[in-house]
Design a protein around this motif. Structure first.
Motif, PDB file in Angstrom:
ATOM      1  N   ALA C 523      49.039  50.950  42.179  1.00  0.00           N
ATOM      2  CA  ALA C 523      49.541  50.265  41.129  1.00  0.00           C
ATOM      3  C   ALA C 523      50.465  49.026  41.640  1.00  0.00           C
ATOM      4  CB  ALA C 523      50.500  51.156  40.427  1.00  0.00           C
ATOM      5  N   ARG C 525      49.596  47.189  44.419  1.00  0.00           N
ATOM      6  CA  ARG C 525      48.446  46.301  44.562  1.00  0.00           C
ATOM      7  C   ARG C 525      47.867  45.659  43.302  1.00  0.00           C
ATOM      8  NH1 ARG C 525      45.342  49.555  48.270  1.00  0.00           N
ATOM      9  NH2 ARG C 525      43.647  48.036  47.978  1.00  0.00           N
ATOM     10  N   ALA C 526      47.806  46.605  42.284  1.00  0.00           N
ATOM     11  CA  ALA C 526      47.231  46.038  41.050  1.00  0.00           C
ATOM     12  C   ALA C 526      47.945  44.751  40.644  1.00  0.00           C
ATOM     13  CB  ALA C 526      47.069  47.203  40.155  1.00  0.00           C
ATOM     14  N   ARG C 528      49.913  42.926  42.442  1.00  0.00           N
ATOM     15  CA  ARG C 528      49.749  41.658  42.858  1.00  0.00           C
ATOM     16  C   ARG C 528      48.418  41.084  42.739  1.00  0.00           C
ATOM     17  NH1 ARG C 528      47.748  43.003  49.002  1.00  0.00           N
ATOM     18  NH2 ARG C 528      46.066  43.572  47.734  1.00  0.00           N
ATOM     19  N   ASP C 529      47.276  41.604  42.499  1.00  0.00           N
ATOM     20  CA  ASP C 529      46.083  41.315  42.470  1.00  0.00           C
ATOM     21  C   ASP C 529      45.912  40.510  41.264  1.00  0.00           C
ATOM     22  OD1 ASP C 529      45.201  42.387  44.955  1.00  0.00           O
ATOM     23  OD2 ASP C 529      43.666  43.860  44.008  1.00  0.00           O
ATOM     24  N   ALA C 530      46.494  41.087  40.321  1.00  0.00           N
ATOM     25  CA  ALA C 530      46.261  40.291  38.687  1.00  0.00           C
ATOM     26  C   ALA C 530      47.274  40.961  37.906  1.00  0.00           C
ATOM     27  CB  ALA C 530      44.869  40.759  38.228  1.00  0.00           C
ATOM     28  N   ALA C 534      47.504  43.972  35.017  1.00  0.00           N
ATOM     29  CA  ALA C 534      48.131  45.240  35.274  1.00  0.00           C
ATOM     30  C   ALA C 534      49.137  45.576  34.130  1.00  0.00           C
ATOM     31  CB  ALA C 534      49.177  44.990  36.504  1.00  0.00           C
TER      32      ALA C 534
END
Lengths: 260, 233, 664
Positions: C523, C525-526, C528-530, C534
């Protein structure tokens, strides 16, 4: 069945600095209804979406879900209240596998996103559900691939699967078919509309392709410079003089199958 | 037959480990409007950016006006007479309209057949921009930004114009106006390579159409077959 | 910072009055005026340096740590010329030479080094420019030696003083104020009214688009670097009559300058001016007001001077996350290939490898000598310190430039508890708790900011903690630190303590590795990614990043607590800027996106730093050169580069395998 519409927006106003991006916008979407929101870039469509899903707070006005005021809820809380969305510029978790994207939405909805005591990627009931959702958008075969390796149209479909994983009551789709082929568009929009009807969710989408708009919307809302200038059935909107003047035009480039 | 103004041979391109273009081969003849059609992610933007020198990992040959330009810095390619108008406009939002135009100003390359652009001529082409001169670029509407980004590139006196999805996100009404402008620029003698998804816009402006799919050039379609070998209009 | 603070402290002593009685009000008022003028004079130099930094940042997006070093070089060069050439000519020639040499150094650095890392992640850039700080400091040490060098006064009338309300005030300081204002005018003219300025502003907003319009980026970058560096050198030279040239000037000044640039808004010259004035005045007033009594409460404001600017910055950023005049920074596209990092449950092979490695490090130092046990303990501590930072940067996607604060608070917490007679275990827990508390507090404020702003705010918090520890003699022992922090008898043997430290640190590292595998880690990293996505699927982004920051800070605190007991004594150095940079270098050396890369980087760095410190006087420069070599040759770290190389090889083998089928 409650009397209140599934989604209603009342008197939404949003200013950025001195510029009003959205002015006095009010509309409602009923359960099971598919509604298109159209207008040029900068007309205020995405801002309206952001107000509905909580990315932005309106200066004035309210957003209600089944009659419950959700205007002050943060986006994460609105997801849990039942508002799902996809994005204009595809937003996916590219450091992970395709299926992990769906699993995260399930984890969030089922309340185990904070869990520290287990490995995320283990087989189980959640993975079954995630695979089923991927199958609905025809992505099951790439479940274990890196999300970053997907083609553009596939990312758009993944977005839909992730949004559906939240079992939303209201689904916002921002340009869901941009950049897809005609067949892909039809398939995706058919799936979205069927889902809306079957699961009685209110579907609101923006779109630049007039074929998609006039082919799939039960009703159309037209925005121009932050205002809602028309709404109604597709035939009525296509004939609307103001809409033709400021948006659709009448030339060969602008004419659409829907209006022809 | 004339020599092509731009000649692309076996153009391939990678983003990290992912290959985005696979051995494209095509020519752009002087004075024509060539449309690169295809969906998002097909490689249209990548092709234009590769020609402009904005992508690092490119192989193959790109020859402009008889000079190989692959590997040259973007500013050097621009100075040879290639103008680039990006898909997302990329207006300098904190500069005024006038300053945006000034930022694009540069002399025409020696021997360019195009009549040099001045602020006055730009204002004739886009009367709206004259009214907006002192407005910050960020305060313009989508249609106005599309005019500005095009005008800014014209101020650099390009001979070849690379236009990335000029109709993207515009009201059908404004799309019409942009199509007229493209035809006008063709009459001025510019050579135009543009990418587009909007089939009607393509029909309205194209001399020839190339179809890209997943980074591969599909086939050559002439918009008007009778027009095939005589592009002296 | 130490030297600058000390000097201002002396000034304050001269001008301060013990009490504010009515009959002395006039005198107090003039003292206040003098201090204000004094503040404005400091603001002028600060503005010049900050304007250069902000110009360079605007166009190149590089936060140049070495900018303070250019300033330091400016002071030294002006001093050298003024010593060599007698009379007023020497003074003025010194100013010109300082600006010129600084510009030359800046251009050299830009063309040889920075040009290669314009596309790199910002923490990597910061680290590379810190390597330059190390190198330039040793260059100055080699040329001018370790002693401070006090330059001549300004020539003629300019070296004199004028009277304000019965107090003498240096004419030169008035000149500085005038020069500051004149430079603001000049720079405003340059950026607003010239074509060069127009192109700088265009490139500041979108350098790729500017290039596509025919603007020669390289010349523009080099030009801006020359201008910015010259401003720093000139600012240094202008300070010559006010303060001696010393080797500590670089870091002392750069922290101030970062603060000014961030308060003003990255890339904004008027912002830098306003912020320089604001910060300098606030500091000056802290000195002018001195001891303030409100009822029974007495507060010595002069003690605030070291922290005041950071407090101002924290306050400004909380209200305006992009500074006073700043705009949100354009998002830089990322390398998609570097992104993909699947985190499956570890395979039997990985687990076996891990077990073997652990067994090996357990046995090795025990069979070696005492010294290697000490070094190995340092390595274990460093490994946890680096991994805790990597957790914040990698899965957390945040930039922390003040990680030493949590390490240092862990060390001080443990040391203070031990001195208060707490048991060993309780003292370790106290260190951990103190670090956790700080991470919760500072994290809450900083995780909301983006990119460079967050890096700068974390740096500011670390500097606040450092200043408090440095000045609070009664509790922390001030610059001397704390001594006599020893583990219990049972662990006094070096080998035994090593095993203990290894157990704790390995547990910490494994905990972080585990977190990467859990739903929480995904979660995070989610987010961080977008981030927006998120949130749209119900993951509260800020709560996740805050939690991650807290976890990272707490485990850094554990490392610090173990460190304190391993050394027996600690000083404020444990929470100074260089220690934060050490952690970053370890992470970047090993590779950010590999599970155990930071451990590898920590071991290598500790071994290297130890070896260099024992063999050469110029260990800083040597270390700097090593850092630069790594950053330039293996930007993904050694483990990351190795992994990419292996993946490439595997792909090539696979491709050759299906050659008969033919490719595209």
């Amino acid at each position: 069945m409650s009397a209140a519409p599934r989604l209603s927006a009342t008197g939404l106003v949003k200013r950025f600095g001195g510029v009003a991006a959205v002015r006095e916008v009010s509309f409602a979407v009923a359960a099971g209804e598919t509604v298109a929101l159209i207008g040029a870039n900068g007309a205020g469509k995405t801002t309206t979406f952001n107000l509905v899903n909580g990315q932005l707070l309106p200066d004035t006005g309210t957003v209600a879900l089944d009659g419950r005021d959700v205007t002050r809820l943060a986006p994460a809380a609105r997801f849990h209240a039942g508002i799902g969305r996809t994005f204009q510029i595809t937003a996916n978790f590219l450091s992970m596998r395709v299926i992990d994207n769906v699993l995260l939405a399930l984890a969030s909805r089922e309340g185990w996103a904070w869990r520290l005591t287990s490995v995320f990627t283990r087989p189980g009931a959640a993975e079954e559900k995630a695979r089923a959702l991927l199958a609905r958008v025809a992505l099951e075969h790439v479940a274990a691939e890196p999300a970053s390796a997907l083609a553009y149209g596939d990312l758009k479909r993944l977005e839909l699967a992730v949004a559906l994983a939240g079992a939303p009551r209201v689904l916002l789709m921002d340009e869901p078919t941009a950049g897809m082929s005609a067949e892909e568009r039809t398939a995706l929009m058919t799936l979205a509309r069927e889902t809306a009807r079957r699961e009685q969710l209110a579907l609101l989408f923006t779109e630049h392709d007039m074929d998609v708009v006039f082919g799939f919307a039960d009703r159309i809302l037209v925005m121009h410079r932050g205002r809602l200038i028309a709404q109604g059935a597709p035939e009525a909107v296509a004939q609307d003089a103001i809409v033709r003047e400021v948006y659709l035009g009448a030339g060969p480039v602008a004419s659409t199958r829907g209006t022809a | 037959m004339n020599a092509p103004l731009l000649s692309v041979r076996d153009l391939s391109l990678w983003y990290g480990r992912a290959q985005a273009l696979f051995g494209l081969v095509f020519d752009v003849m002087p004075g024509e409007v060539l449309v690169l059609a295809g969906r998002n992610g097909a490689g249209k933007t990548s092709t234009l950016r590769a020609i402009m020198g904005l992508v690092p990992r490119v192989s193959g040959e790109i020859v402009y006006a008889g000079r190989p330009i692959r590997g040259m810095a973007p500013h050097a390619i621009a100075r040879l007479g290639v103008g680039y108008v990006p898909e997302d406009r990329r207006i300098f939002t904190e500069l005024t309209v006038a300053e945006n135009l000034e930022a694009g100003r540069k002399p025409a390359p020696v021997g360019s057949p195009i009549r040099p652009w001045t602020i006055e001529r730009i204002h004739t082409l886009f009367p709206k921009l004259a009214e907006l001169s002192d407005r910050p670029g960020g305060a313009l509407s989508g249609g106005e930004q599309q005019m500005l980004t095009l005008a800014r590139t014209l101020m650099g006196n390009p001979q070849l114009l690379l236009l990335d999805e000029p109709s993207e996100g515009l009201a059908p009404l404004v799309v019409e106006r942009i199509a007229e402008t493209v035809r006008e620029l063709k009459r001025e003698g510019l050579t135009i390579l543009l990418s587009e998804q909007n089939a009607r816009f393509t029909e309205a402006v194209a001399d020839r159409v190339l179809w890209l799919e997943r980074g591969v050039l599909q086939n050559l379609i002439d918009n008007d077959t009778t027009d095939k070998n005589e592009k002296n209009r | 910072m130490q030297d600058a603070g000390g000097l201002k402290g002396k000034l304050a002593g001269r001008n301060r009055r013990p009490a504010m009685r009515l009959d002395m009000l006039r005198s107090a008022m003039s003292a206040f005026l003098i201090q204000s003028l004094n503040g404005l004079a400091s603001a002028a130099s600060l503005f010049l340096v900050a304007a250069g930094l902000t110009l360079i940042f605007g166009v190149t997006r590089i936060v140049n740590f070495a900018h303070g070093s250019f300033y330091m070089l400016g002071v030294y060069i002006a001093w050298t010329v003024a010593e060599g050439v007698s009379g007023a000519g020497g003074f003025w020639a010194g100013l010109a030479a300082a600006a010129l040499v600084a510009a030359l150094v800046g251009v050299t650095v830009e063309t040889l080094i920075l040009r290669r890392i314009y596309q790199a992640p910002e923490l990597l850039q910061l680290t590379a420019t810190f390597a330059l700080v190390l190198i330039l400091k040793d260059v100055a040490l080699a040329v001018w030696g370790p002693e401070d060098r006090l330059g001549p006064r300004a020539p003629g009338v300019l070296g004199g003083a004028v009277e304000f309300g019965g107090r003498a005030f240096p004419v030169w300081d008035l000149c500085l104020i005038a020069i500051g204002v004149a430079m603001l005018g000049l720079l405003t003219w340059l950026t607003r009214r010239t074509r060069f300025g127009l192109l700088v502003r265009a490139a500041t907003e979108d350098r790729e688009m500017a290039a596509a319009l025919g603007v020669n980026e390289r010349w523009l970058f080099t030009g801006v670097f020359a201008l910015g560096s010259a401003l720093a050198g000139l600012a240094g030279a202008l300070q010559m009559p006010r303060e001696p040239a010393s080797l500590a000037l670089d870091l002392a000044l750069i922290a101030d300058v970062f603060v000014v640039v961030v308060i003003g808004g990255l890339g904004s010259i008027p912002g830098a001016f306003v912020a320089a004035v604001l910060v300098s005045l606030v500091k000056a007033w802290c000195i002018a007001l001195g001891q303030v009594s409100v009822g029974a409460l007495s507060l010595d404001l002069t003690k605030l001077t070291l922290v005041a600017e950071f407090l101002v910055m924290a306050a400004v950023l909380l209200v305006r996350p992009n500074g006073l005049f700043g705009r949100p920074l354009r998002h830089v596209p990322v390398d998609r290939e570097a992104l993909y990092e699947p985190r499956p449950a570890p395979s039997a092979r990985v687990l076996t490898g891990l077990a073997v490695a652990l067994a090996a490090v357990t046995v090795l130092p025990v069979v070696l000598d005492d010294y290697s046990a000490v070094l190995a303990t340092d390595m274990a501590v460093a490994a946890l310190f680096a991994t805790s930072l990597a957790f914040i940067i990698g899965p957390g996607g945040m930039g922390s430039f003040g990680h030493a604060a949590y390490f240092g608070l862990g060390a001080y917490g443990a040391a203070l508890a031990a001195q208060a007679g707490w048991s060993f275990g309780a003292a370790l827990a106290a260190g951990l708790a103190l670090a956790a508390l700080a991470a919760v507090l500072f994290g809450a404020l900083s995780v909301r900011l983006s990119g460079t702003y967050m890096a700068m705010l974390t740096l500011a918090f670390a500097q606040i903690v450092w200043s408090v520890v440095f000045q609070w003699d009664a509790v922390t022992g001030g610059s001397n630190g704390l001594t006599g922090v020893w583990p219990p008898e049972a662990l006094s043997d070096r080998n035994r303590f090593y095993l203990f430290a290894l157990a704790l640190c390995a547990a910490g590292v494994l905990l972080l590795a585990w977190l990467n595998l859990t739903p929480f880690g995904h979660a995070l990293r989610a987010v961080r990614d977008a981030r927006v996505k998120a949130e749209a699927i119900g993951l509260p982004a800020t709560r996740f990043t805050w939690a991650a920051f807290t976890v990272g800070g707490t485990l850094a605190g554990l490392a610090g607590a173990v460190y304190a007991f391993s050394k027996g004594s600690i000083s404020p150095d444990v929470l100074a800027i260089p220690r934060s940079v050490d952690a970053l270098v370890m992470v970047l050396l090993g590779g950010l996106n590999t599970l155990f890369g930071p451990v590898f980087g920590a071991v290598l760095f500790t071994w290297l730093a130890d070896g260099l410190a024992r063999t050469t006087e110029y260990w800083r420069a040597s270390l700097g050169i090593v850092i630069l070599a790594v950053v330039l040759s293996a930007p993904r770290g050694i483990m990351g580069t190795w992994g990419a190389w292996r993946a490439r090889r595997a792909r090539r083998a696979a491709r050759e395998g299906d050659m008969p089928g033919g490719g595209r």
